[in-house]
Write a protein that holds these residues in place. Structure first.
Motif, PDB file in Angstrom:
ATOM      1  N   LEU A  28      -9.150  -0.876  -4.353  1.00 42.36           N
ATOM      2  CA  LEU A  28      -9.404  -0.597  -5.765  1.00 42.36           C
ATOM      3  C   LEU A  28      -9.756  -1.863  -6.538  1.00 42.36           C
ATOM      4  O   LEU A  28     -10.472  -1.826  -7.538  1.00 42.36           O
ATOM      5  CB  LEU A  28      -8.162   0.040  -6.405  1.00 42.36           C
ATOM      6  CG  LEU A  28      -7.755   1.407  -5.901  1.00 42.36           C
ATOM      7  CD1 LEU A  28      -6.513   1.884  -6.625  1.00 42.36           C
ATOM      8  CD2 LEU A  28      -8.887   2.408  -6.099  1.00 42.36           C
ATOM      9  N   VAL A  29      -9.232  -2.990  -6.072  1.00 36.10           N
ATOM     10  CA  VAL A  29      -9.426  -4.235  -6.810  1.00 36.10           C
ATOM     11  C   VAL A  29     -10.717  -4.922  -6.406  1.00 36.10           C
ATOM     12  O   VAL A  29     -11.222  -5.794  -7.119  1.00 36.10           O
ATOM     13  CB  VAL A  29      -8.213  -5.164  -6.592  1.00 36.10           C
ATOM     14  CG1 VAL A  29      -8.261  -6.339  -7.541  1.00 36.10           C
ATOM     15  CG2 VAL A  29      -6.926  -4.403  -6.813  1.00 36.10           C
ATOM     16  N   ARG A  85      -4.894   9.371   4.968  1.00 33.65           N
ATOM     17  CA  ARG A  85      -4.441   8.483   3.896  1.00 33.65           C
ATOM     18  C   ARG A  85      -4.503   7.039   4.364  1.00 33.65           C
ATOM     19  O   ARG A  85      -4.012   6.701   5.427  1.00 33.65           O
ATOM     20  CB  ARG A  85      -2.989   8.802   3.522  1.00 33.65           C
ATOM     21  CG  ARG A  85      -2.886  10.081   2.745  1.00 33.65           C
ATOM     22  CD  ARG A  85      -2.240   9.826   1.391  1.00 33.65           C
ATOM     23  NE  ARG A  85      -2.481  10.988   0.540  1.00 33.65           N
ATOM     24  CZ  ARG A  85      -1.514  11.788   0.134  1.00 33.65           C
ATOM     25  NH1 ARG A  85      -0.277  11.550   0.494  1.00 33.65           N
ATOM     26  NH2 ARG A  85      -1.779  12.805  -0.637  1.00 33.65           N
ATOM     27  N   LEU A  86      -5.092   6.218   3.549  1.00 39.62           N
ATOM     28  CA  LEU A  86      -5.072   4.797   3.860  1.00 39.62           C
ATOM     29  C   LEU A  86      -3.660   4.281   3.622  1.00 39.62           C
ATOM     30  O   LEU A  86      -2.949   4.805   2.769  1.00 39.62           O
ATOM     31  CB  LEU A  86      -6.021   4.045   2.922  1.00 39.62           C
ATOM     32  CG  LEU A  86      -7.501   4.316   3.121  1.00 39.62           C
ATOM     33  CD1 LEU A  86      -8.275   3.790   1.920  1.00 39.62           C
ATOM     34  CD2 LEU A  86      -7.973   3.643   4.384  1.00 39.62           C
ATOM     35  N   PRO A  87      -3.247   3.282   4.371  1.00 39.50           N
ATOM     36  CA  PRO A  87      -1.951   2.689   4.042  1.00 39.50           C
ATOM     37  C   PRO A  87      -2.016   2.082   2.637  1.00 39.50           C
ATOM     38  O   PRO A  87      -3.053   1.544   2.249  1.00 39.50           O
ATOM     39  CB  PRO A  87      -1.772   1.597   5.099  1.00 39.50           C
ATOM     40  CG  PRO A  87      -3.123   1.383   5.686  1.00 39.50           C
ATOM     41  CD  PRO A  87      -3.896   2.647   5.501  1.00 39.50           C
ATOM     42  N   PRO A  88      -0.934   2.209   1.863  1.00 35.48           N
ATOM     43  CA  PRO A  88      -0.982   1.823   0.452  1.00 35.48           C
ATOM     44  C   PRO A  88      -1.566   0.438   0.168  1.00 35.48           C
ATOM     45  O   PRO A  88      -2.400   0.317  -0.727  1.00 35.48           O
ATOM     46  CB  PRO A  88       0.486   1.908   0.027  1.00 35.48           C
ATOM     47  CG  PRO A  88       1.091   2.882   0.945  1.00 35.48           C
ATOM     48  CD  PRO A  88       0.364   2.758   2.253  1.00 35.48           C
ATOM     49  N   PRO A  89      -1.177  -0.631   0.913  1.00 36.66           N
ATOM     50  CA  PRO A  89      -1.722  -1.936   0.524  1.00 36.66           C
ATOM     51  C   PRO A  89      -3.241  -1.970   0.650  1.00 36.66           C
ATOM     52  O   PRO A  89      -3.937  -2.503  -0.219  1.00 36.66           O
ATOM     53  CB  PRO A  89      -1.083  -2.914   1.511  1.00 36.66           C
ATOM     54  CG  PRO A  89       0.042  -2.183   2.117  1.00 36.66           C
ATOM     55  CD  PRO A  89      -0.281  -0.736   2.058  1.00 36.66           C
ATOM     56  N   PHE A 103      -5.329   0.526   0.384  1.00 34.55           N
ATOM     57  CA  PHE A 103      -5.894   1.308  -0.719  1.00 34.55           C
ATOM     58  C   PHE A 103      -5.858   0.491  -2.013  1.00 34.55           C
ATOM     59  O   PHE A 103      -6.840   0.420  -2.749  1.00 34.55           O
ATOM     60  CB  PHE A 103      -5.080   2.602  -0.881  1.00 34.55           C
ATOM     61  CG  PHE A 103      -5.544   3.469  -1.995  1.00 34.55           C
ATOM     62  CD1 PHE A 103      -6.776   4.092  -1.936  1.00 34.55           C
ATOM     63  CD2 PHE A 103      -4.742   3.671  -3.116  1.00 34.55           C
ATOM     64  CE1 PHE A 103      -7.205   4.906  -2.965  1.00 34.55           C
ATOM     65  CE2 PHE A 103      -5.169   4.484  -4.149  1.00 34.55           C
ATOM     66  CZ  PHE A 103      -6.408   5.097  -4.073  1.00 34.55           C
ATOM     67  N   ALA A 104      -4.735  -0.168  -2.239  1.00 32.56           N
ATOM     68  CA  ALA A 104      -4.581  -0.952  -3.459  1.00 32.56           C
ATOM     69  C   ALA A 104      -5.622  -2.068  -3.522  1.00 32.56           C
ATOM     70  O   ALA A 104      -6.233  -2.308  -4.558  1.00 32.56           O
ATOM     71  CB  ALA A 104      -3.178  -1.535  -3.528  1.00 32.56           C
ATOM     72  N   TRP A 105      -5.820  -2.739  -2.397  1.00 35.14           N
ATOM     73  CA  TRP A 105      -6.811  -3.820  -2.376  1.00 35.14           C
ATOM     74  C   TRP A 105      -8.213  -3.285  -2.591  1.00 35.14           C
ATOM     75  O   TRP A 105      -9.030  -3.896  -3.274  1.00 35.14           O
ATOM     76  CB  TRP A 105      -6.740  -4.589  -1.055  1.00 35.14           C
ATOM     77  CG  TRP A 105      -5.667  -5.614  -1.076  1.00 35.14           C
ATOM     78  CD1 TRP A 105      -4.483  -5.579  -0.388  1.00 35.14           C
ATOM     79  CD2 TRP A 105      -5.653  -6.819  -1.844  1.00 35.14           C
ATOM     80  NE1 TRP A 105      -3.739  -6.684  -0.684  1.00 35.14           N
ATOM     81  CE2 TRP A 105      -4.419  -7.469  -1.569  1.00 35.14           C
ATOM     82  CE3 TRP A 105      -6.545  -7.414  -2.730  1.00 35.14           C
ATOM     83  CZ2 TRP A 105      -4.080  -8.686  -2.151  1.00 35.14           C
ATOM     84  CZ3 TRP A 105      -6.201  -8.617  -3.305  1.00 35.14           C
ATOM     85  CH2 TRP A 105      -4.981  -9.247  -3.027  1.00 35.14           C
TER      86      TRP A 105
END
Lengths: 276, 307
Positions: free
Chosen positions: B22-23, B12-16, B18-20
């Protein structure tokens, strides 16, 4: 009996309003089934023997098929691409609330509000410098950007409406993030995807300025064909214009008939939700 | 044997991060199709650059801006655009609200879907197609409108698109025809936001119609209505395809809206520097309007959340 009559009158009035607004469109549509002489007839002829002469004449033009195909290919591919990248971004904006999310949403809406004539100047210079003028990737990717702001706005609104508990529940069951995004959230925001797809397609379908300036012969769409004028030796070829407008507009009317409930969210760039 | 570690693609990528990730695609589009042209435009606005002269851009400082500020024509076109926006949005709002009330709650209208499709058809048409065809509708020789004006009033209609004042009004009227349905749509939506229970209560209490409007309907309907007016204002300010196809800004400069001025500066005079300077003004106006729009939108959300 009186209230019934009153209702009837009111309903009749509403139909009258609707037909009144439709009248100019009807006039264009009728012209598609007239001969060149009937289109310019004085007094105007409302009742006439319809002819397919205009439409067959149009269909015999190679240019028509090129323009029509360009319109379909360019608008569909740009919008599909835009929705894919917008969905993942909107998911991120909605769920992770990165710093600058609000600012980014503001900027995205702003760029859609700038007059096209202002944007087209630097776009033209950039496209000339990069040699992207009159290429399919150039025009399609431009229209992708053109469709992104509205798609992100509408999809973020819909994803905000899906409770994050779904994500948490699925993740605790061991689902991967991508599974959550595409298998849990995506099916629940399908109406948003449909609305974004339909209205972006309409906007790109109707857009003319950019295709006119940063496009060219090869990628010209129907609006460009209409705007650059269709002249014969006798002047403007109204029969061709009428047939073209008819063929071009009819799909839009069919779409708003079947997807009427998305009209509000579509015409407000996804900022106002509701049904008519 | 070390504790089994999932291969990198299963981790799992760390959430931030992963979030970046996607953008990134949207940001990439944004950078290439917005930031680059914007910087280009800002840069060019300080240069004199006539595309057709084959001369390299010459740095002229703020000359383009001072020239625009002093140019009588530019101000005249801005004035004309303001007049157009106020006239069009004003009439559309008035008509739209009145007709919107008539359509309010008419869910049992026979053939409602078809009626609404006909009603809303003008606003999904391509402005270019509308402009082109209205040229024929207004045509002094063959046009249907001058013909009926002659029939009803007994006097020949003036050449509608051939005279400055009538051309402006004709373009305005076409815009009103195209976009009044939008204001009807917004009015229906706005009225839909009024809670039914409150309406019924006000009917039971026999509140007078003006009071009902003021105390029951307006507080709930105002936001969507204001949003509609703002969107329409932004859109009317951008009007291009309609006028360019109908009159191309003529006769003279009678229908020369600011977006046409911009276009002509760039693609008739090929004067890219001053066109860029003018475009920057348009950009600021658009950003200002968007800010107002979002302010109203967020205000509404807060108010709804507070209820």
């Amino acid at each position: 009996m009186r209230p019934k009559l009153k209702t009837r009158l009111q309903q009749g009035f509403l139909w009258l309003v609707a037909v009144a607004f439709f009248l100019p469109v009807l006039w264009i549509f009728l012209a598609a089934f007239k001969t060149a002489g009937q289109i310019l007839a004085v007094p105007p002829s409302w009742i006439f023997r319809p002819t397919l002469q205009g439409l067959t004449y149009m269909a015999s033009h190679q240019a028509f098929w090129t323009h029509a195909l360009n319109s379909v290919v360019i608008s569909l591919s740009a919008v599909v691409l835009a929705i894919i990248v917008s969905f993942v971004a909107a998911y991120s904006f909605s769920r992770f609330r990165l710093r600058g999310t609000d600012f980014m949403m503001f900027v995205l809406l702003s760029i859609r509000m700038v007059p096209g004539a202002a944007v087209v100047v630097p776009m033209y210079l950039m496209y000339t410098a990069l040699g992207w003028i009159n290429t399919y990737p150039g025009i399609i990717l431009f229209y992708t950007m053109f469709s992104i702001p509205f798609s992100v706005w509408i999809l973020k609104g819909f994803i905000d409406g899906v409770s994050p508990r779904f994500d948490e529940a699925a993740q605790s069951d061991g689902a991967s993030r991508l599974h959550v995004m595409f298998r849990i959230v995506l099916p629940q925001v399908l109406p948003g995807i449909v609305a974004a797809f339909i209205f972006n397609t309409i906007f790109v379908w109707n857009e003319f300025l950019f295709d006119f300036i940063i496009g060219g012969n090869q990628v010209a769409t129907i609006p460009v064909a209409l705007a650059s004028g269709l002249y014969t030796s006798q002047g403007i070829d109204w029969q061709y214009i009428a047939s073209l407008t008819f063929v071009y507009t009819l799909p839009l009317m069919v779409v708003i008939y079947f997807f009427q409930k998305y009209l509000l969210v579509g015409m407000t760039f996804g900022t106002v939700r509701g049904e008519v | 044997m070390p504790p089994s570690v999932a291969p990198w693609w299963r981790r799992r990528l760390p959430p931030p991060l992963f979030a970046w990730l996607l953008v990134v695609p949207v940001l990439a589009f944004f950078a290439i199709w917005n930031i680059v042209p914007l910087l280009w435009m800002i840069g060019l606005s300080f240069y004199r650059y006539i595309l057709t002269f084959g001369v390299n851009p010459v740095y002229v400082g703020l000359q383009n801006f001072s020239q625009i500020l002093q140019d009588y024509n530019v101000w005249a076109h801005i004035g004309l655009t303001v007049l157009f926006v106020i006239g069009a949005v004003g009439v559309e709002t008035l008509l739209g609200v009145l007709l919107g009330f008539a359509f309010w709650g008419q869910t049992t209208l026979p053939g409602r879907r078809l009626a609404l499709t006909l009603l809303f058809s003008p606003m999904v048409l391509a402005p270019v197609a509308v402009g082109t065809f209205f040229r024929l509708i207004y045509d002094p020789m063959y046009g249907i409108l001058p013909y009926y004006i002659h029939q009803f009033f007994g006097v020949p209609a003036p050449n509608l698109l051939g005279n400055g004042s009538t051309a402006f009004l004709s373009v305005l009227a076409t815009d009103v025809w195209m976009w009044t349905p939008f204001m009807i749509l917004m009015t229906i939506a706005a009225l839909g936001a009024v809670p039914r229970a409150m309406l019924e209560a006000s009917a039971v209490d026999r509140l007078s119609i003006p009071r009902r409007l003021r105390y029951v309907i307006w507080p709930h309907a105002k936001f969507i209505l204001v949003l509609g007016v703002l969107l329409r204002t932004i859109d009317a300010f951008k009007t291009f395809g309609l006028v360019s196809a109908m009159t191309a800004g003529g006769p003279g400069n009678a229908t020369q809206l600011i977006s046409l001025t911009l276009y002509r500066e760039a693609f008739d005079s090929f004067s890219m520097g001053s066109a860029s300077a003018l475009a920057l003004f348009a950009l600021f106006i658009a950003i200002a309007f968007t800010s107002i729009y979002l302010f109203v939108l967020n205000y509404q959300k807060r108010e709804v959340a507070a209820e």
